[in-house]
Design an enzyme around this catalytic site. Sequence first.
Site, mmCIF file in Angstrom:
data_model
loop_
_atom_site.group_PDB
_atom_site.id
_atom_site.type_symbol
_atom_site.label_atom_id
_atom_site.label_comp_id
_atom_site.label_asym_id
_atom_site.label_seq_id
_atom_site.Cartn_x
_atom_site.Cartn_y
_atom_site.Cartn_z
ATOM 1 N N LYS A 259 4.514 -11.548 3.074
ATOM 2 C CA LYS A 259 2.890 -11.575 2.961
ATOM 3 C C LYS A 259 2.848 -11.650 1.369
ATOM 4 C CE LYS A 259 -0.177 -8.336 3.726
ATOM 5 N NZ LYS A 259 -1.041 -8.074 2.141
ATOM 6 N N GLU B 248 -0.626 -12.335 -1.648
ATOM 7 C CA GLU B 248 -1.930 -12.323 -1.610
ATOM 8 C C GLU B 248 -2.285 -13.444 -2.652
ATOM 9 O OE1 GLU B 248 -3.158 -8.535 -3.655
ATOM 10 O OE2 GLU B 248 -2.225 -7.350 -2.233
ATOM 11 N N SER C 118 0.791 -1.268 0.007
ATOM 12 C CA SER C 118 0.164 0.261 -0.239
ATOM 13 C C SER C 118 0.709 1.407 0.044
ATOM 14 C CB SER C 118 -0.808 -0.093 1.257
ATOM 15 O OG SER C 118 -0.082 -0.149 2.374
ATOM 16 N N GLU D 184 -9.557 -9.537 3.800
ATOM 17 C CA GLU D 184 -9.775 -8.175 3.556
ATOM 18 C C GLU D 184 -11.266 -7.797 2.938
ATOM 19 O OE1 GLU D 184 -6.481 -5.786 1.794
ATOM 20 O OE2 GLU D 184 -7.944 -4.101 1.182
#
Length: 270
Positions: free
Chosen positions: A119, A121, A51, A188
């Site tokens: 991490k 996704e 982000s 999320e």
Amino acid sequence: MSQHKVKRRTILDLQQMKTQGEKISVLTAYDYPLARLMDQAGIDVILVGDSVGSVVAGYDTTLPVTMEEMLYHTRAVVRAAQQALIVADMPFLSYQIDLVEARRNAGQLIKEGGAHAVKLEGGVHVAETIRSIVNMDIPVVGHIGLTPQSVHRMGGYRIQGRAKAQAEQLLADARAVADAGAFAMVLEGIPADLAKEITETVAIPTIGIGAGVDCDGQVLVIHDILGLCEKYSPKFVKRYADISGTISDGISTYINEVKDGVFPADEHSF
Ligand code: KIV
């Protein structure tokens, strides 16, 4: 005199927190000063999120973020934090091509970045990649639901798992991520009841963002909670401070004082 050494959070601590019902606090950070403040405040986990592309670099999506950028920001956060577990995001294209590249890039974030975990996704489709990285003894956090790197496939940043078939797919994704050896997973942008079901289904901690209160922990983007990002504010963000106003006031006062010849005063001069 012996120096008091702060004990750093480990992945074992997080597992124990889930077992004991203690919520896990997570925030993103990308730089030394904010990472230092949140570490001193006692945050459990700092996520150096991709982000950074949206809230620091001003991109519309996280897709342009590179490994070099993630390494740079990870190093800054690692230098600042003494007690938090530090997780670095694997940026788009750093783990999707093949397992060799994924392993090398995950290793770089640990070896050169200094992160304690990475991490990435995805669910069922990245399970093999997660397993491969975990087999290098690198702890992995999964991330399912609204996965920002899939923005174009999702047709925008939309809540996932509202329809029955999508919810079943997300449950399968959660199981696949956990079975592949991830030690935690981010949920999320999914309905709160689905996040609750996933949290009760998997043995590892779930960290929610826009996923309701029943997750084992919560994560938010630091710029969002401090009111530093005015581009957009999703429903799941709670603003805990309005730093933009304070910064704007300070900058305006400085400009005026320079223009008026008030700054520097005698005490700022040699
Ligand atoms: O990049 C990021 O900051 C994230 C969190 C929003 C979970 O992935």
